[in-house]
Design a protein around this motif. Structure first.
Motif, PDB file in Angstrom:
ATOM      1  N   ASP A 213      14.425  23.150  41.277  1.00  0.00           N
ATOM      2  CA  ASP A 213      13.801  24.361  40.747  1.00  0.00           C
ATOM      3  C   ASP A 213      12.820  24.063  39.622  1.00  0.00           C
ATOM      4  O   ASP A 213      12.376  24.974  38.920  1.00  0.00           O
ATOM      5  CB  ASP A 213      14.836  25.383  40.276  1.00  0.00           C
ATOM      6  CG  ASP A 213      15.652  25.952  41.430  1.00  0.00           C
ATOM      7  OD1 ASP A 213      15.144  25.928  42.568  1.00  0.00           O
ATOM      8  OD2 ASP A 213      16.785  26.393  41.211  1.00  0.00           O
ATOM      9  N   ARG A 219      15.189  24.895  50.282  1.00  0.00           N
ATOM     10  CA  ARG A 219      14.981  26.209  50.897  1.00  0.00           C
ATOM     11  C   ARG A 219      15.085  26.121  52.418  1.00  0.00           C
ATOM     12  O   ARG A 219      14.706  25.115  53.016  1.00  0.00           O
ATOM     13  CB  ARG A 219      13.612  26.759  50.479  1.00  0.00           C
ATOM     14  CG  ARG A 219      13.422  28.228  50.803  1.00  0.00           C
ATOM     15  CD  ARG A 219      12.362  28.888  49.960  1.00  0.00           C
ATOM     16  NE  ARG A 219      11.044  28.324  50.120  1.00  0.00           N
ATOM     17  CZ  ARG A 219       9.927  28.957  49.778  1.00  0.00           C
ATOM     18  NH1 ARG A 219       9.989  30.156  49.238  1.00  0.00           N
ATOM     19  NH2 ARG A 219       8.763  28.390  49.923  1.00  0.00           N
ATOM     20  N   TYR A 220      15.564  27.192  53.011  1.00  0.00           N
ATOM     21  CA  TYR A 220      15.693  27.248  54.471  1.00  0.00           C
ATOM     22  C   TYR A 220      14.334  27.547  55.074  1.00  0.00           C
ATOM     23  O   TYR A 220      13.642  28.485  54.664  1.00  0.00           O
ATOM     24  CB  TYR A 220      16.701  28.324  54.877  1.00  0.00           C
ATOM     25  CG  TYR A 220      17.007  28.355  56.350  1.00  0.00           C
ATOM     26  CD1 TYR A 220      17.896  27.441  56.912  1.00  0.00           C
ATOM     27  CD2 TYR A 220      16.416  29.291  57.183  1.00  0.00           C
ATOM     28  CE1 TYR A 220      18.190  27.463  58.267  1.00  0.00           C
ATOM     29  CE2 TYR A 220      16.698  29.327  58.537  1.00  0.00           C
ATOM     30  CZ  TYR A 220      17.581  28.410  59.072  1.00  0.00           C
ATOM     31  OH  TYR A 220      17.850  28.434  60.418  1.00  0.00           O
ATOM     32  N   GLU A 222      12.383  28.828  58.183  1.00  0.00           N
ATOM     33  CA  GLU A 222      12.605  29.609  59.401  1.00  0.00           C
ATOM     34  C   GLU A 222      12.031  28.915  60.636  1.00  0.00           C
ATOM     35  O   GLU A 222      12.576  29.011  61.736  1.00  0.00           O
ATOM     36  CB  GLU A 222      11.968  31.003  59.258  1.00  0.00           C
ATOM     37  CG  GLU A 222      12.618  31.886  58.213  1.00  0.00           C
ATOM     38  CD  GLU A 222      13.983  32.383  58.641  1.00  0.00           C
ATOM     39  OE1 GLU A 222      14.326  32.236  59.835  1.00  0.00           O
ATOM     40  OE2 GLU A 222      14.724  32.902  57.774  1.00  0.00           O
ATOM     41  N   LYS A 227      17.529  23.572  56.363  1.00  0.00           N
ATOM     42  CA  LYS A 227      17.213  23.471  54.940  1.00  0.00           C
ATOM     43  C   LYS A 227      16.339  22.251  54.707  1.00  0.00           C
ATOM     44  O   LYS A 227      16.492  21.230  55.393  1.00  0.00           O
ATOM     45  CB  LYS A 227      18.489  23.349  54.112  1.00  0.00           C
ATOM     46  CG  LYS A 227      19.216  24.657  53.873  1.00  0.00           C
ATOM     47  CD  LYS A 227      20.372  24.436  52.909  1.00  0.00           C
ATOM     48  CE  LYS A 227      21.078  25.747  52.608  1.00  0.00           C
ATOM     49  NZ  LYS A 227      22.192  25.544  51.639  1.00  0.00           N
ATOM     50  N   ILE A 361      14.374  32.389  36.798  1.00  0.00           N
ATOM     51  CA  ILE A 361      15.602  33.008  37.308  1.00  0.00           C
ATOM     52  C   ILE A 361      16.587  33.271  36.168  1.00  0.00           C
ATOM     53  O   ILE A 361      17.147  34.371  36.039  1.00  0.00           O
ATOM     54  CB  ILE A 361      16.250  32.110  38.383  1.00  0.00           C
ATOM     55  CG1 ILE A 361      15.334  32.019  39.614  1.00  0.00           C
ATOM     56  CG2 ILE A 361      17.626  32.644  38.779  1.00  0.00           C
ATOM     57  CD1 ILE A 361      15.755  30.973  40.624  1.00  0.00           C
ATOM     58  N   VAL A 380       9.479  31.762  45.384  1.00  0.00           N
ATOM     59  CA  VAL A 380      10.697  31.718  46.207  1.00  0.00           C
ATOM     60  C   VAL A 380      11.498  33.015  46.054  1.00  0.00           C
ATOM     61  O   VAL A 380      12.651  33.091  46.471  1.00  0.00           O
ATOM     62  CB  VAL A 380      11.581  30.497  45.850  1.00  0.00           C
ATOM     63  CG1 VAL A 380      10.880  29.199  46.150  1.00  0.00           C
ATOM     64  CG2 VAL A 380      12.031  30.543  44.391  1.00  0.00           C
ATOM     65  N   GLN A 381      10.860  34.035  45.473  1.00  0.00           N
ATOM     66  CA  GLN A 381      11.551  35.301  45.253  1.00  0.00           C
ATOM     67  C   GLN A 381      11.759  36.030  46.594  1.00  0.00           C
ATOM     68  O   GLN A 381      11.079  35.744  47.583  1.00  0.00           O
ATOM     69  CB  GLN A 381      10.755  36.182  44.284  1.00  0.00           C
ATOM     70  CG  GLN A 381       9.519  36.848  44.868  1.00  0.00           C
ATOM     71  CD  GLN A 381       8.336  35.940  45.010  1.00  0.00           C
ATOM     72  OE1 GLN A 381       8.261  34.924  44.347  1.00  0.00           O
ATOM     73  NE2 GLN A 381       7.396  36.299  45.881  1.00  0.00           N
ATOM     74  N   LYS A 382      12.696  36.981  46.585  1.00  0.00           N
ATOM     75  CA  LYS A 382      13.011  37.719  47.813  1.00  0.00           C
ATOM     76  C   LYS A 382      11.951  38.768  48.122  1.00  0.00           C
ATOM     77  O   LYS A 382      11.600  38.985  49.286  1.00  0.00           O
ATOM     78  CB  LYS A 382      14.385  38.394  47.671  1.00  0.00           C
ATOM     79  CG  LYS A 382      15.552  37.409  47.569  1.00  0.00           C
ATOM     80  CD  LYS A 382      16.869  38.142  47.401  1.00  0.00           C
ATOM     81  CE  LYS A 382      18.032  37.159  47.261  1.00  0.00           C
ATOM     82  NZ  LYS A 382      19.321  37.856  47.052  1.00  0.00           N
ATOM     83  N   GLU A 383      11.453  39.422  47.091  1.00  0.00           N
ATOM     84  CA  GLU A 383      10.479  40.499  47.304  1.00  0.00           C
ATOM     85  C   GLU A 383       9.122  39.929  47.736  1.00  0.00           C
ATOM     86  O   GLU A 383       8.758  38.817  47.362  1.00  0.00           O
ATOM     87  CB  GLU A 383      10.288  41.334  46.040  1.00  0.00           C
ATOM     88  CG  GLU A 383      11.524  42.101  45.601  1.00  0.00           C
ATOM     89  CD  GLU A 383      12.462  41.245  44.773  1.00  0.00           C
ATOM     90  OE1 GLU A 383      13.533  41.743  44.394  1.00  0.00           O
ATOM     91  OE2 GLU A 383      12.129  40.071  44.508  1.00  0.00           O
ATOM     92  N   LYS A 384       8.373  40.718  48.497  1.00  0.00           N
ATOM     93  CA  LYS A 384       7.038  40.303  48.910  1.00  0.00           C
ATOM     94  C   LYS A 384       6.099  40.288  47.715  1.00  0.00           C
ATOM     95  O   LYS A 384       6.185  41.135  46.831  1.00  0.00           O
ATOM     96  CB  LYS A 384       6.496  41.226  50.002  1.00  0.00           C
ATOM     97  CG  LYS A 384       7.199  41.061  51.338  1.00  0.00           C
ATOM     98  CD  LYS A 384       6.511  41.859  52.422  1.00  0.00           C
ATOM     99  CE  LYS A 384       7.170  41.609  53.775  1.00  0.00           C
ATOM    100  NZ  LYS A 384       6.508  42.366  54.858  1.00  0.00           N
ATOM    101  N   GLU A 385       5.167  39.323  47.721  1.00  0.00           N
ATOM    102  CA  GLU A 385       4.294  39.139  46.572  1.00  0.00           C
ATOM    103  C   GLU A 385       3.399  40.343  46.321  1.00  0.00           C
ATOM    104  O   GLU A 385       3.173  40.725  45.173  1.00  0.00           O
ATOM    105  CB  GLU A 385       3.433  37.882  46.763  1.00  0.00           C
ATOM    106  CG  GLU A 385       2.580  37.553  45.558  1.00  0.00           C
ATOM    107  CD  GLU A 385       2.041  36.127  45.584  1.00  0.00           C
ATOM    108  OE1 GLU A 385       0.978  35.904  44.996  1.00  0.00           O
ATOM    109  OE2 GLU A 385       2.692  35.242  46.181  1.00  0.00           O
TER     110      GLU A 385
END
Length: 443
Positions: A213, A219-220, A222, A227, A361, A380-385
């Motif tokens: 970090d 990170r996974y 897709e 990973k 974080i 690497v955040q969950k929300e869209k930029e």
């Protein structure tokens, strides 16, 4: 436009303009692109992030269409041939450089475009390039290069765990490590030189020093369904998906993070930023942070580009406060929290910039404990930029970010936020150079 008169300045390729954030850089880029395209050139627009490339192309697409100029983005991992058949192309330097490398190695014939007013497609020529945040590519990462690598014939995946384990236990003796390797795989160990073992020892030590970090994320992916270790570029705060460290470093970090190490690869083709940009007939660069005369002279020597400052239409209203030196991390966080509480009472939006993903974080969690709602932008955040960028411009909202919000993002302030005094930026680390500091100050 500052086009070059080749009779007077034969060795020059274009100009680099400094224009501060919020003073129309994206609009100027679209105007230069449109004029260059109407003059018959193919135009490549290079932005610092895929998000910005896609966003700007969509935003200015209708403007280009009004003049009969087609545009597209090439930010997908493997763009189709049709993606290149437009006069104006948007992408990152990685998108363009890897396209060029794949053309040479895999004989991909994608870079073909129908010129304006013609009916037959031709190989796309290197005519006009417009580089946003150009100081990053021209100076900060000038020594970086795009590389295509293939797996080596020699599979040494079995050496990484025992060597890392030895180094972790402060055992860096070549003979001791060789003995361990010979016990595990005597036939292959005899083929390994002392120099190679010494190099692996150094890489293992570096892998142990690198922090998750901060230097990399786990990170996974897709696409690969696994990973993986992804490299963080501190100067931009972005994660470079698909990039790998060389010399075994990446493999040692994979073992350190308990992942299966991939087979080490050898670079078979590469191109540096200076070599790539020299291919263009005309270069336009825009940035808010060219730097001092030293940086300007370096750009002049490397690329044949002189620079100038674009004056603002209105006087700047930014207030720049002097830096504050604090004793420790706790005092720093306390100071930032108090500043946030003070500014929020005035209703202004706040952007807090920290150096690493881990810091963003942890500090975000601490703010939540203090009752301060916030969002994180660290790639690497969950929300869209685009949602976070929209959120960041509204009154009283707090965003905690890495350099991902310092370069290559356009935070659009609402009318109410502008009337309340605009965005308040807090830099929570000491930038390594003036250019990085100015990127934040000029948000």
């Amino acid at each position: 436009m500052h086009y070059i008169n080749k009779q007077k300045r034969e060795n020059f390729k274009g100009r680099l303009g400094q224009i501060l954030t919020g003073e129309g850089k994206s609009l100027i880029i679209s105007e230069i692109a449109l004029i260059s395209a109407l003059m018959g050139d193919f135009v490549d627009i290079i932005t610092s992030t895929t998000y910005l490339a896609s966003n700007d192309q969509q935003y200015f697409k209708e403007l280009y269409n009004l003049f009969g100029i087609s545009s597209n983005v090439i930010t997908e991992k493997n763009p189709s041939k049709e993606s290149y058949n437009d006069i104006i192309l948007y992408g990152t330097n990685t998108d363009f450089e890897f396209t060029l490398l794949r053309e040479g190695i895999n004989m991909e014939k994608k870079m073909f475009t129908v010129p304006l007013g013609k009916k037959v497609e031709i190989r796309r020529e290197f005519q006009t390039v417009i580089v946003d945040e150009s100081d990053n590519l021209f100076i900060d990462t000038a020594l970086n290069s795009a590389r295509i690598a293939y797996q080596t014939r020699n599979h040494y995946n079995w050496v990484y765990f025992p060597i890392l384990n030895c180094v972790k236990n402060n055992n860096r003796n070549i003979n001791v490590i060789r003995n361990k390797l010979e016990i595990i795989n005597p036939a292959e160990a005899n083929k390994i030189s002392d120099n190679q073992i010494q190099s692996w020892i150094k890489m293992a030590n570096t892998a142990l020093e690198f922090k998750k970090d901060e230097k990399y994320v786990v990170r996974y992916n897709e696409e690969t369904q696994r990973k993986e270790i992804q490299i963080i570029q501190l100067s931009t705060g972005r994660v470079n998906v698909g990039s790998r460290w060389q010399g075994g470093l990446h493999e040692f970090i994979e073992v350190k993070e308990r992942l299966e190490p991939e087979t080490e690869s050898n670079t078979i083709a590469s191109i540096s930023h200076p070599s790539f940009f020299r291919k263009y007939k005309t270069i336009f660069g825009l940035t808010g942070t060219i730097g001092s005369n030293i940086e300007r002279e370096e750009i002049l020597d490397l690329y044949g580009l002189d620079s100038f400052d674009i004056p603002p239409n209105f006087a700047s209203q930014r207030i720049i406060y002097p830096p504050i030196l604090l004793e420790n991390k706790f005092e720093k966080e306390e100071k930032i929290i108090n500043e946030i509480l003070k500014i929020r009472r005035r209703g202004r939006p706040i952007l807090v910039l920290l150096l690493t993903i881990e810091e963003t974080i942890n500090f975000s969690n601490r703010l939540k404990k203090e009752g301060i709602n916030n969002l994180v932008l660290n790639d690497v955040q969950k929300e869209k930029e685009d949602f976070i960028i929209l959120y960041a411009g509204k009154p009283g909202n707090v965003v905690v970010a890495t350099n991902a919000a310092g370069r290559g993002t356009d935070i659009i302030l609402s009318e109410e936020s502008l009337n309340l005094g605009g965005l308040h930026v807090i830099i929570g680390f000491y930038p390594e150079n003036n250019i990085i500091e100015e990127q934040k100050i000029n948000k």
